[in-house]
Design a protein around this motif. Structure first.
Motif, mmCIF file in Angstrom:
data_model
loop_
_atom_site.group_PDB
_atom_site.id
_atom_site.type_symbol
_atom_site.label_atom_id
_atom_site.label_comp_id
_atom_site.label_asym_id
_atom_site.label_seq_id
_atom_site.Cartn_x
_atom_site.Cartn_y
_atom_site.Cartn_z
ATOM 1 N N GLY A 192 19.658 -33.236 33.697
ATOM 2 C CA GLY A 192 19.266 -34.360 32.876
ATOM 3 C C GLY A 192 20.498 -35.016 32.272
ATOM 4 N N SER A 193 20.276 -36.091 31.525
ATOM 5 C CA SER A 193 21.386 -36.860 30.949
ATOM 6 C C SER A 193 21.975 -36.216 29.707
ATOM 7 C CB SER A 193 20.924 -38.272 30.607
ATOM 8 O OG SER A 193 20.565 -38.963 31.788
ATOM 9 N N LEU A 247 34.951 -36.317 33.953
ATOM 10 C CA LEU A 247 35.165 -34.893 33.727
ATOM 11 C C LEU A 247 34.598 -34.140 34.930
ATOM 12 C CD1 LEU A 247 36.112 -32.722 31.698
ATOM 13 C CD2 LEU A 247 33.866 -32.873 30.628
ATOM 14 N N TYR A 267 30.913 -30.509 40.349
ATOM 15 C CA TYR A 267 30.082 -31.494 39.670
ATOM 16 C C TYR A 267 30.991 -32.467 38.928
ATOM 17 C CZ TYR A 267 25.784 -28.837 40.418
ATOM 18 O OH TYR A 267 24.715 -28.208 40.985
ATOM 19 N N PHE A 279 33.774 -30.496 36.942
ATOM 20 C CA PHE A 279 33.513 -29.072 36.751
ATOM 21 C C PHE A 279 33.395 -28.372 38.094
ATOM 22 C CE2 PHE A 279 32.770 -28.644 32.260
ATOM 23 C CZ PHE A 279 32.335 -29.889 31.852
ATOM 24 N N ASN A 323 28.934 -39.331 28.241
ATOM 25 C CA ASN A 323 27.574 -39.292 27.677
ATOM 26 C C ASN A 323 26.484 -39.211 28.736
ATOM 27 O OD1 ASN A 323 28.447 -39.476 24.922
ATOM 28 N ND2 ASN A 323 28.930 -41.614 25.328
ATOM 29 N N ARG A 324 26.776 -38.568 29.839
ATOM 30 C CA ARG A 324 25.787 -38.387 30.897
ATOM 31 C C ARG A 324 25.707 -36.917 31.286
ATOM 32 N NH1 ARG A 324 24.998 -43.597 32.979
ATOM 33 N NH2 ARG A 324 23.160 -42.772 34.011
ATOM 34 N N GLY A 325 24.681 -36.586 32.046
ATOM 35 C CA GLY A 325 24.592 -35.240 32.600
ATOM 36 C C GLY A 325 25.534 -35.076 33.772
ATOM 37 N N LEU A 326 25.514 -33.899 34.370
ATOM 38 C CA LEU A 326 26.379 -33.605 35.506
ATOM 39 C C LEU A 326 25.730 -34.064 36.804
ATOM 40 C CD1 LEU A 326 27.453 -31.632 33.258
ATOM 41 C CD2 LEU A 326 28.113 -30.129 35.157
ATOM 42 N N LEU A 329 22.194 -29.565 27.845
ATOM 43 C CA LEU A 329 21.890 -30.053 29.186
ATOM 44 C C LEU A 329 20.796 -29.209 29.814
ATOM 45 C CD1 LEU A 329 25.549 -30.582 30.370
ATOM 46 C CD2 LEU A 329 23.887 -32.389 30.044
ATOM 47 N N GLN A 359 30.977 -35.429 35.646
ATOM 48 C CA GLN A 359 30.256 -35.918 34.470
ATOM 49 C C GLN A 359 30.931 -37.174 33.939
ATOM 50 O OE1 GLN A 359 30.362 -33.491 30.897
ATOM 51 N NE2 GLN A 359 28.242 -34.000 30.434
#
Lengths: 116, 111
Positions: free
Chosen positions: B103-104, A88, A36, A90, A41-44, B90, A38
């Motif tokens: 989600g963000s 980033l 994944y 993962f 300031n966002r999700g994966l 998250l 990232q």
């Protein structure tokens, strides 16, 4: 429990050069492995997964990963890095929950910095 | 595309407050998850749910509870917020092919 390790906190690479982000795994049975990404300031976001089949898995944004059973590794690669790949990353492995079902267990993450 | 929506991007709460983090997915997924993300620790599973009104503890459930009254909504509850719960939270949902959609995130600061 299943686990993954990302030995590098940060990887620096010049734009246009190949990049590798390392991941090793420890599992009982056959591994289900994931990468994944990232952005700040966002999700994966899902990049790719290995469940079975070819050892070279192709994913989103030109990334690929090589599954190596003898070295218990699942390194993420890209032939030519872009500045926009800076993020980033993962590695994750399917793991099992004591009450049944499964989850993803994540590594600690590797910060990739691509410079001009 | 599947969407997982977390209601707040940033939250600041006081110690001792009850905090609700909301997550909604629009693809009828059975499985939903709450993780927290901390530097150097990666993502750690707090709770997950595999159906309405069903919940299971993850690796670090202490200080948290969850609610899933409808299939599309999975809420994380901090009963009495503490400073060590300052983190990025998250939410994720998943069909049966193991690929999560995240989600963000909600960055929570407890002061």
């Amino acid at each position: 429990a299943q686990s993954v390790a990302q030995p590098e906190d940060q990887v620096n690479v010049a734009e246009g050069n190949p990049l590798t982000v390392k991941c090793t795994y420890s599992v009982s049975g056959n591994p289900y492995l994931f990468w994944y990404v990232q952005y700040p300031n966002r999700g994966l976001q899902f990049l790719l997964k290995y469940i079975t089949g070819d050892n070279l898995v192709k994913g989103s944004y030109g990334f690929e990963a090589e599954f190596n059973k003898s070295q218990t590794s699942f390194h993420l690669k890209k032939p030519s890095a872009l500045v926009s790949d800076s993020a980033l990353y993962f590695c994750a492995v399917r793991d099992f929950l004591t009450g049944g079902g499964n989850k993803l267990t994540f590594g600690t993450g590797t910060q990739l910095k691509v410079e001009l | 595309d599947v969407k997982v929506t977390q209601s707040s991007r940033y939250l600041v709460k006081r110690t001792g407050e009850k905090v609700f983090l909301e997550c909604v997915q629009d693809m009828d997924h059975e499985n939903m998850f709450w993780y927290r993300q901390d530097p150097g620790l990666g993502l750690r599973l707090i709770y997950f749910s595999y159906d309405v009104k069903m919940k299971e503890k993850g690796d670090i459930p202490e200080g948290y509870s969850v609610s899933r009254e409808k299939k599309e909504r999975f809420s994380l509850i901090l009963e009495s917020a503490s400073t060590n719960q300052t983190s990025m939270y998250l939410c994720a949902s998943r069909p049966e092919d193991y690929g999560y959609t995240f989600g963000s995130g909600t960055r929570l600061t407890v002061v």
